[in-house]
Write a protein that holds these residues in place. Sequence first.
Motif, short mmCIF file in Angstrom:
data_model
loop_
_atom_site.label_atom_id
_atom_site.label_comp_id
_atom_site.label_asym_id
_atom_site.label_seq_id
_atom_site.Cartn_x
_atom_site.Cartn_y
_atom_site.Cartn_z
N ASP A 1 0.91 -1.03 0.06
CA ASP A 1 0.12 -0.02 -0.02
C ASP A 1 0.80 1.27 0.08
O ASP A 1 0.58 2.34 -0.56
CB ASP A 1 -1.01 0.08 1.17
N ASP B 1 -8.46 5.08 -4.01
CA ASP B 1 -8.59 4.76 -5.44
C ASP B 1 -7.31 5.16 -6.17
O ASP B 1 -7.53 6.32 -6.68
CB ASP B 1 -9.98 4.94 -6.25
N SER C 1 -2.75 -4.84 -9.73
CA SER C 1 -3.85 -3.90 -9.42
C SER C 1 -4.59 -3.94 -8.00
O SER C 1 -5.06 -2.67 -7.70
CB SER C 1 -5.07 -3.87 -10.44
N ALA C 2 -4.47 -4.94 -7.30
CA ALA C 2 -5.04 -5.06 -6.07
C ALA C 2 -4.89 -4.12 -5.10
O ALA C 2 -5.40 -3.90 -4.17
CB ALA C 2 -4.97 -6.63 -5.67
N ASN C 3 -3.63 -3.60 -5.18
CA ASN C 3 -3.19 -2.48 -4.18
C ASN C 3 -3.49 -1.14 -4.49
O ASN C 3 -3.30 -0.23 -3.97
CB ASN C 3 -1.70 -2.88 -3.64
N SER D 1 -9.76 -6.46 -4.28
CA SER D 1 -8.77 -5.12 -3.72
C SER D 1 -7.98 -5.82 -2.44
O SER D 1 -8.49 -6.74 -1.65
CB SER D 1 -9.51 -3.94 -3.00
N LYS D 2 -6.71 -5.59 -2.43
CA LYS D 2 -6.06 -5.80 -1.09
C LYS D 2 -5.70 -4.68 -0.39
O LYS D 2 -4.82 -4.78 0.62
CB LYS D 2 -4.71 -6.65 -1.41
N ARG D 3 -6.02 -3.47 -0.75
CA ARG D 3 -5.64 -2.27 0.12
C ARG D 3 -6.50 -2.22 1.40
O ARG D 3 -7.33 -2.78 1.82
CB ARG D 3 -5.86 -1.31 -0.52
N LEU E 1 -6.71 -0.60 -5.83
CA LEU E 1 -8.08 -0.49 -5.92
C LEU E 1 -8.84 -0.47 -4.46
O LEU E 1 -7.96 -0.89 -3.31
CB LEU E 1 -8.67 -1.83 -6.45
N THR F 1 -4.92 -8.57 -10.95
CA THR F 1 -4.71 -8.08 -9.77
C THR F 1 -3.43 -8.59 -8.94
O THR F 1 -3.14 -7.83 -8.02
CB THR F 1 -5.83 -8.84 -8.76
N LYS G 1 -10.26 -0.73 -0.85
CA LYS G 1 -10.78 -1.57 0.04
C LYS G 1 -11.90 -2.29 -0.48
O LYS G 1 -12.17 -3.48 -0.54
CB LYS G 1 -10.56 -1.33 1.48
#
Length: 585
Positions: free
Chosen positions: A256, A293, A275-277, A286-288, A279, A330, A281
């Motif tokens: 993050d 965003d 891209s997961a981090n 998402s992994k944030r 996007l 992702t 939460k």
Amino acid sequence: MVKGSAVASLIVLLWTTSLSAQTIYPIDRAEILAGAQFDFKVEFPGPVDPASLKVTVNGADYATTFGRSATFIEREDGKEQSALILRDVTLTTPGSIAVDVSGGTRQRSVKWTVYDTGPRKAKNVILFIGDGMSPAHRVAARILSKGISEGKSRGKLAIDDMPHMALVATAGSDSIITDSANSASAYATGHKSAVNALGVYADRTASPFDDPRVETITSLARRRLGMAIGIVTNTEIEDATPAAMVAHTRRRAAYDEIVEQFFTAKPDVLMGGGSANFLPKSAAGSKRKDETDYIAKFRDAGYQVATTAAELSASAAKPEAGKLLGLFATGNMDGVLDRKFLKGGGVKKFPEQPDLTEQVQAALSILSKNEAGFFLMVESGMIDKYAHLLDMERAVYDTIMLDNAVRQTREWARARGDDTLILVLADHNHPNSLVGTVNDDMGATPNVPLRERVGVHEQAGFPNYPAPDAEGYPSRVDVSRRLAIFSASLPDHYETFRPKLDNPNDPTVKGEDNATFKANDKYKDVPGVVLRFGNLPALIGASVHSGEDVILTAAGPGSDRVHGSMDNTEVFRVIADALGLAAGR
């Protein structure tokens, strides 16, 4: 005459004194580019009276040399330990630097070298990194993509057919074995660092974000010359190698925060998976840990955003395209063998991922618009991921893909008049060796134990892969006589010596304690399988890096500095000299 017991006591005293001495960053024998920014820090093992401190640089008070005083921390992290820190300092005069620190009864000295560069030679620099690419991967890529007959290759790899070559040592500041974080950081900053650390000297504080920083090549190229910056990979873009081009943290897993640092740095081109981090939460996949965003933030900052190969091509073709964010999965992107042939891995979920050659082509199109030139790092990162998993076929196909990207880039550079320095190397090695072939066509001798199917010396002969296609890829890997590439570092696993045609290899799973690893029962009933006991601790569930030197090849202006035996920090120096980055140039 000093008696033995007295000598022993003296040794213990000297050892104890050494352990309790101050720690100084940058560390002893650091080599510093004239004009590059770095943080100066002294850590004391206990509390220190600031009135008793004396810190000199070449005999002069440090504040005079650096132009301002440092912050004194009486109790760092609330503990009985003091520290002195001064951020963003520079040294502009080349030469030897002696730093002496005394505080009460303790003293410590380190020596640095500040170096200059010659005039600028290259307009652009492109650094290709085959993550974990061993000599075995290179040789196998040559055999599969070019063919071999009567002992002679039918062609050369582009990564080998370069005028200058060197062996590069890879050890970090804390270990003879490096990881991708501190090895890539050495290329990006010219400083040694510790495992997991990016762009910093790993200090003793609890926070992974306040360690002493050193300036990266991307920052220097933009700050001093106004160059464009590109970072391209097929792993998660937050992974260690791409992150090292920009980030400052001793925790490479801080995805993050690394995304935040990417946004602050705003490279002109940023491409890969992960891209997961980016996007928020609440978004699917998402992994944030927050609702920011970052895809929207990059778009609002003027970036073209691409998520498929078609979108990448369209974005790069726009005349107004000056900044590009490409996020194609992702997590990690898929390698060649799955994308083009087997359709395993994540291809069903992300069927339109671009090839590394397409990513590089788009990056060159955008970055070359900058009249001041550009720095581009390109990583074929899945070579490393597959080598960890003992998935040799996938690693070799991604080595061929790296070679294709280098070949097209060298053709691009030649068409421009060779104004571009091109460097190709691995960040570290894997203990892989090409030892012969695996023969699964034993004819009239059925049920031969798997180990006996390995041919060495004259029994190895030559593999029988199909002729490669135009990109250098044989259409099949499940042939009857395959290359035998084995690793020297192994977890417990079921060995088949056969390609994994459904999905990438997954040799281990977590044990019942969820802390150690055991062999994956998925392969337990494969015909002829052997349970192979590993040579790694049970806490390690995959093959690991090794400490051998890696191969560096180079072409273009400034490449003549590449020769013989080099340290990984010298790769940064080759780039800095080609660009004339030192102060006053």
